[in-house]
Design an enzyme around this catalytic site. Structure first.
Site, PDB file in Angstrom:
ATOM      1  N   GLU A 210      33.895 -26.688   5.114  1.00 20.55           N
ATOM      2  CA  GLU A 210      32.709 -27.111   5.270  1.00 20.55           C
ATOM      3  C   GLU A 210      32.670 -28.310   5.656  1.00 20.55           C
ATOM      4  O   GLU A 210      32.629 -29.345   5.053  1.00 20.55           O
ATOM      5  CB  GLU A 210      31.890 -26.703   3.867  1.00 20.55           C
ATOM      6  CG  GLU A 210      31.880 -25.334   3.298  1.00 20.55           C
ATOM      7  CD  GLU A 210      31.162 -24.298   4.336  1.00 20.55           C
ATOM      8  OE1 GLU A 210      30.440 -25.005   5.152  1.00 20.55           O
ATOM      9  OE2 GLU A 210      31.485 -23.098   4.268  1.00 20.55           O
ATOM     10  N   CYS A 244      24.627 -32.730   5.448  1.00 18.98           N
ATOM     11  CA  CYS A 244      25.242 -32.220   6.648  1.00 18.98           C
ATOM     12  C   CYS A 244      24.583 -31.165   7.471  1.00 18.98           C
ATOM     13  O   CYS A 244      24.925 -31.250   8.814  1.00 18.98           O
ATOM     14  CB  CYS A 244      26.713 -31.642   6.139  1.00 18.98           C
ATOM     15  SG  CYS A 244      26.448 -30.122   4.927  1.00 18.98           S
TER      16      CYS A 244
END
Length: 459
Positions: A210, A244
């Protein structure tokens, strides 16, 4: 670090005992984890405040609440998720009953990041445990207060041979990656993700990465600018921009750029005051090094709002940048802070030039009332996930898989998708003995016509 091999060996032995495959046992621990988190809620708030100066509201919204949702979902659905799934049989195998069994991979390593240190440590751990794996968690060394309370919570609920949190810096991560794992789950930067992938490849260990990237936000001239500004400022400045999936930059239709800038300025002041440093709702950058990194990105840029930097306090004010060059550092690196570059477009070709200047992003945002424009944009570009007319909210729906593509990551999780990520899917056919058609057995002379008919009607 010297204990790492022995801890892994103990977990391997515990996994082989088959105890982790007992669903009631898993459920009892998930329920115990829920109670432990509830009892430590204020301590978690305090840790997040010490690490980020994060408000309790934001701490619950973006960390504790999502963890509790993940726990509640697993507790409610685990028995159904773990049940073998009946699959339609093939005519070739008649008579048979076909199934997919979910089995745990075994010994799992979870490496968590610093930006959401509680959420992004606990959610993968919850799903790995739900699937029946043992877990070694490596929390971030940059958020020492949150990592400490996370470790305490795990120690109070799990025995080390089932789940353990091992704190430490780069040396600890390196030592952990040198071991052989059955699965690795990493959240962090693309640069470190490549190191993790390389380490996993030595043992052919499957990984979920991720990562991040430069997530664009496209705004056309059909929108309500005040509404867009409200949503954009919220999504960009949550966690001080250290998200993010935050919009890394804006591409706005050139005829409304000046109006957008004015409403963004007004919205920032409305939410955080004329001096955001004094706002109880505006977090800090994680440390001085990251503050200096962002300061470097701002060098030579046309700052049209904000730009106040105080290294000692890890403070950067909400900042707007006008038309940075595509080859500048600020357009080549993920910003990860409260800085928003604003670029313009006139045609869709201009959008292509900007977006294809970087690698595939983790997230993608479009603000528009024109359905044709929206469909054209989201079909043209590759990205992990996105939202139309808002930011970040796709992360909050456990029914949607969350993950990246290309440089922004590989694999996905959340909800049932998380359980599936940590489960090997075993295909099983249970063949009946009451009928055994002879056409598959030699001799084959005269059987070709029947064979072709069978393949024609396979379902």
């Amino acid at each position: 670090m010297s204990r790492i091999p022995s801890i892994i060996k103990e977990q391997q032995q515990f996994f082989k005992s088959q105890k982790t495959k007992d669903i009631d046992y898993r459920l009892s621990l998930l329920k115990a984890l829920k109670l432990e988190i509830l009892s430590k809620e204020q301590a978690i708030f305090n840790a997040l405040e010490k690490d980020f100066k994060k408000s309790e509201f934001e701490g619950y919204l973006s960390e504790i609440g999502l963890v509790m949702n993940s726990l509640n979902l697993a507790i409610k659905n685990l028995k159904r998720w773990a049940r073998p799934k009946r699959i339609k049989s093939s005519l070739l195998n008649f008579p048979s009953k076909d199934y997919i069994y979910s089995e745990p991979y075994g010994n799992v390593l979870v490496i968590a990041p610093w930006n959401y240190p509680f959420l992004l440590a606990l959610e993968p751990l919850i799903m790995a445990i739900s699937a029946g794996n043992t877990v070694v968690l490596k929390p971030s060394e940059l958020t020492k207060h949150t990592s400490k309370i996370t470790t305490e919570i795990i120690q109070n609920v799990f025995s080390e041979n089932f789940a353990v949190s091992i704190e430490g810096g780069i040396e600890t991560s390196t030592a952990l990656l040198a071991q052989k794992w059955d699965y690795i789950f990493f959240t962090g930067s693309t640069k470190v993700g490549k190191i993790v992938a390389e380490a996993a490849a030595k043992h052919l260990t499957p990984v979920v990465l991720e990562l991040g990237g430069k997530s664009p936000c496209i705004i056309d001239d059909s929108v309500n600018l005040k509404l867009i500004a409200r949503r954009l400022v919220w999504g960009k400045l949550l966690n001080g921009g250290q998200t993010c999936i935050a919009a890394d930059y804006v591409i706005v239709k050139n005829n409304i750029k000046e109006n957008l800038i004015e409403v963004l300025k007004a919205e920032i002041i409305k939410r955080y005051g004329s001096n955001p440093k004094t706002s109880p709702d505006f977090p800090r950058i994680i440390n001085k090094n990251n503050t200096k990194r962002i300061e470097t990105l701002l060098e030579g840029q046309n700052i049209i709002f904000g730009g106040d930097i105080q290294i000692e306090d890890c403070y950067i004010s909400p900042t707007l940048i006008d038309e940075p060059s595509l080859d500048s550092k600020i357009m080549q690196e993920e910003i990860f802070g409260p800085v928003l570059p604003i670029l313009t477009y006139e045609t869709e070709l201009d959008i292509e030039t900007i977006i294809w200047n970087t690698e595939k992003p983790l997230s993608f945002y479009v603000f528009s009332e024109h359905s044709d424009f929206i469909e054209s944009i989201i079909k043209k570009y590759s990205f992990g996930g996105g939202v139309i007319n808002d930011l970040l909210i796709h992360f909050g729906n456990h029914r949607l898989p969350f993950g990246g593509v290309g440089d922004s990551g590989t694999g996905s999780y959340h909800g049932k998708h998380g359980f599936d990520t940590f489960s090997n899917k075993k295909s099983i056919i249970k063949r009946g003995n009451w009928f055994d058609p002879s056409f598959r057995y030699a001799p084959y002379k005269g059987k070709m016509s029947l064979l072709k008919k069978v393949f024609k009607y396979l379902g």
